[in-house]
Design a protein around this motif. Sequence first.
Motif, PDB file in Angstrom:
ATOM      1  N   GLY A  26      -2.148  12.699  32.665  1.00  0.00           N
ATOM      2  CA  GLY A  26      -0.723  12.586  32.377  1.00  0.00           C
ATOM      3  C   GLY A  26      -0.147  13.855  31.773  1.00  0.00           C
ATOM      4  O   GLY A  26       1.044  13.919  31.475  1.00  0.00           O
ATOM      5  N   ASP A  27      -0.969  14.886  31.596  1.00  0.00           N
ATOM      6  CA  ASP A  27      -0.549  16.170  31.025  1.00  0.00           C
ATOM      7  C   ASP A  27      -0.257  17.143  32.165  1.00  0.00           C
ATOM      8  O   ASP A  27      -1.113  17.377  33.021  1.00  0.00           O
ATOM      9  CB  ASP A  27      -1.670  16.706  30.134  1.00  0.00           C
ATOM     10  CG  ASP A  27      -1.343  18.026  29.460  1.00  0.00           C
ATOM     11  OD1 ASP A  27      -0.256  18.589  29.695  1.00  0.00           O
ATOM     12  OD2 ASP A  27      -2.201  18.510  28.701  1.00  0.00           O
ATOM     13  N   VAL A  28       0.943  17.692  32.184  1.00  0.00           N
ATOM     14  CA  VAL A  28       1.324  18.609  33.251  1.00  0.00           C
ATOM     15  C   VAL A  28       0.450  19.869  33.270  1.00  0.00           C
ATOM     16  O   VAL A  28       0.247  20.478  34.314  1.00  0.00           O
ATOM     17  CB  VAL A  28       2.828  18.965  33.168  1.00  0.00           C
ATOM     18  CG1 VAL A  28       3.118  19.816  31.958  1.00  0.00           C
ATOM     19  CG2 VAL A  28       3.296  19.633  34.434  1.00  0.00           C
ATOM     20  N   TRP A  29      -0.097  20.256  32.108  1.00  0.00           N
ATOM     21  CA  TRP A  29      -0.927  21.460  32.026  1.00  0.00           C
ATOM     22  C   TRP A  29      -2.400  21.186  32.299  1.00  0.00           C
ATOM     23  O   TRP A  29      -3.189  22.114  32.452  1.00  0.00           O
ATOM     24  CB  TRP A  29      -0.764  22.129  30.668  1.00  0.00           C
ATOM     25  CG  TRP A  29       0.668  22.472  30.394  1.00  0.00           C
ATOM     26  CD1 TRP A  29       1.486  21.889  29.474  1.00  0.00           C
ATOM     27  CD2 TRP A  29       1.464  23.432  31.081  1.00  0.00           C
ATOM     28  NE1 TRP A  29       2.740  22.436  29.539  1.00  0.00           N
ATOM     29  CE2 TRP A  29       2.761  23.391  30.525  1.00  0.00           C
ATOM     30  CE3 TRP A  29       1.219  24.317  32.124  1.00  0.00           C
ATOM     31  CZ2 TRP A  29       3.799  24.208  30.970  1.00  0.00           C
ATOM     32  CZ3 TRP A  29       2.251  25.136  32.555  1.00  0.00           C
ATOM     33  CH2 TRP A  29       3.513  25.071  31.980  1.00  0.00           C
ATOM     34  N   GLU A  30      -2.775  19.921  32.343  1.00  0.00           N
ATOM     35  CA  GLU A  30      -4.142  19.533  32.712  1.00  0.00           C
ATOM     36  C   GLU A  30      -4.058  18.147  33.369  1.00  0.00           C
ATOM     37  O   GLU A  30      -4.390  17.137  32.767  1.00  0.00           O
ATOM     38  CB  GLU A  30      -5.055  19.479  31.480  1.00  0.00           C
ATOM     39  CG  GLU A  30      -6.501  19.234  31.841  1.00  0.00           C
ATOM     40  CD  GLU A  30      -7.410  19.097  30.627  1.00  0.00           C
ATOM     41  OE1 GLU A  30      -8.609  19.288  30.812  1.00  0.00           O
ATOM     42  OE2 GLU A  30      -6.922  18.795  29.520  1.00  0.00           O
ATOM     43  N   PRO A  31      -3.586  18.109  34.626  1.00  0.00           N
ATOM     44  CA  PRO A  31      -3.336  16.816  35.256  1.00  0.00           C
ATOM     45  C   PRO A  31      -4.605  15.991  35.514  1.00  0.00           C
ATOM     46  O   PRO A  31      -4.550  14.768  35.518  1.00  0.00           O
ATOM     47  CB  PRO A  31      -2.637  17.172  36.560  1.00  0.00           C
ATOM     48  CG  PRO A  31      -2.926  18.609  36.793  1.00  0.00           C
ATOM     49  CD  PRO A  31      -3.214  19.229  35.472  1.00  0.00           C
ATOM     50  N   TYR A  32      -5.723  16.654  35.728  1.00  0.00           N
ATOM     51  CA  TYR A  32      -7.002  15.977  35.956  1.00  0.00           C
ATOM     52  C   TYR A  32      -8.078  16.657  35.135  1.00  0.00           C
ATOM     53  O   TYR A  32      -8.052  17.871  34.940  1.00  0.00           O
ATOM     54  CB  TYR A  32      -7.386  15.999  37.437  1.00  0.00           C
ATOM     55  CG  TYR A  32      -6.417  15.203  38.267  1.00  0.00           C
ATOM     56  CD1 TYR A  32      -6.549  13.828  38.377  1.00  0.00           C
ATOM     57  CD2 TYR A  32      -5.352  15.822  38.903  1.00  0.00           C
ATOM     58  CE1 TYR A  32      -5.639  13.089  39.108  1.00  0.00           C
ATOM     59  CE2 TYR A  32      -4.448  15.095  39.636  1.00  0.00           C
ATOM     60  CZ  TYR A  32      -4.596  13.724  39.736  1.00  0.00           C
ATOM     61  OH  TYR A  32      -3.691  12.996  40.447  1.00  0.00           O
TER      62      TYR A  32
END
Length: 71
Positions: A26-32
Amino acid sequence: MLDHSGPGRDPRSFTLPESGQLPATGDVWEPYRLLDRHGLRVEPVAVYFKDLLAADTPATTLRSYGNDLLR
Protein backbone atom coordinates in the motif's frame (compact mmCIF):
# COMPACT_ATOMS: atom_id res chain seq x y z
CA MET A 1 14.82 -36.43 -27.36
CA LEU A 2 12.18 -37.44 -24.85
CA ASP A 3 11.39 -41.09 -24.30
CA HIS A 4 7.63 -41.47 -24.01
CA SER A 5 7.63 -45.27 -23.84
CA GLY A 6 8.03 -45.63 -20.05
CA PRO A 7 5.84 -44.64 -17.15
CA GLY A 8 6.03 -40.86 -17.05
CA ARG A 9 5.67 -38.42 -14.22
CA ASP A 10 2.22 -37.11 -13.44
CA PRO A 11 2.50 -33.30 -13.57
CA ARG A 12 -0.66 -32.98 -11.42
CA SER A 13 1.23 -34.47 -8.48
CA PHE A 14 4.17 -32.06 -8.77
CA THR A 15 4.19 -29.31 -6.14
CA LEU A 16 6.80 -26.78 -5.10
CA PRO A 17 7.34 -25.85 -1.48
CA GLU A 18 6.41 -22.34 -0.39
CA SER A 19 9.59 -20.30 -0.42
CA GLY A 20 8.43 -16.78 0.34
CA GLN A 21 5.77 -14.16 -0.22
CA LEU A 22 5.17 -11.00 -2.19
CA PRO A 23 2.66 -8.93 -0.21
CA ALA A 24 1.35 -5.59 -1.43
CA THR A 25 2.28 -2.86 1.04
CA GLY A 26 0.00 0.00 0.00
CA ASP A 27 3.10 2.26 -0.02
CA VAL A 28 3.70 4.10 -3.28
CA TRP A 29 7.48 4.00 -2.65
CA GLU A 30 7.50 0.26 -1.94
CA PRO A 31 4.37 -1.23 -3.52
CA TYR A 32 5.53 -4.85 -3.10
CA ARG A 33 7.93 -6.45 -0.66
CA LEU A 34 9.61 -9.79 -1.36
CA LEU A 35 9.86 -11.82 1.83
CA ASP A 36 11.87 -15.00 2.36
CA ARG A 37 10.44 -18.16 3.93
CA HIS A 38 11.10 -16.69 7.39
CA GLY A 39 9.11 -13.52 6.65
CA LEU A 40 12.18 -11.29 6.34
CA ARG A 41 12.58 -8.78 3.53
CA VAL A 42 15.06 -9.82 0.84
CA GLU A 43 17.26 -6.71 0.83
CA PRO A 44 18.94 -7.11 -2.59
CA VAL A 45 15.49 -7.35 -4.18
CA ALA A 46 14.28 -4.31 -2.21
CA VAL A 47 17.19 -2.29 -3.62
CA TYR A 48 16.46 -3.57 -7.13
CA PHE A 49 12.77 -2.66 -6.81
CA LYS A 50 13.70 0.86 -5.65
CA ASP A 51 15.96 1.23 -8.69
CA LEU A 52 13.12 0.13 -10.96
CA LEU A 53 10.74 2.63 -9.34
CA ALA A 54 13.31 5.41 -9.80
CA ALA A 55 13.32 4.55 -13.51
CA ASP A 56 9.51 5.09 -13.60
CA THR A 57 8.74 1.39 -13.88
CA PRO A 58 5.09 0.58 -13.08
CA ALA A 59 4.32 -1.25 -9.83
CA THR A 60 2.77 -4.07 -11.87
CA THR A 61 6.21 -4.83 -13.29
CA LEU A 62 7.65 -5.13 -9.77
CA ARG A 63 4.83 -7.53 -8.92
CA SER A 64 5.58 -9.59 -12.01
CA TYR A 65 9.33 -9.68 -11.33
CA GLY A 66 8.71 -10.56 -7.68
CA ASN A 67 6.48 -13.47 -8.64
CA ASP A 68 9.12 -14.67 -11.09
CA LEU A 69 11.70 -14.64 -8.30
CA LEU A 70 9.39 -16.68 -6.08
CA ARG A 71 9.13 -19.32 -8.79
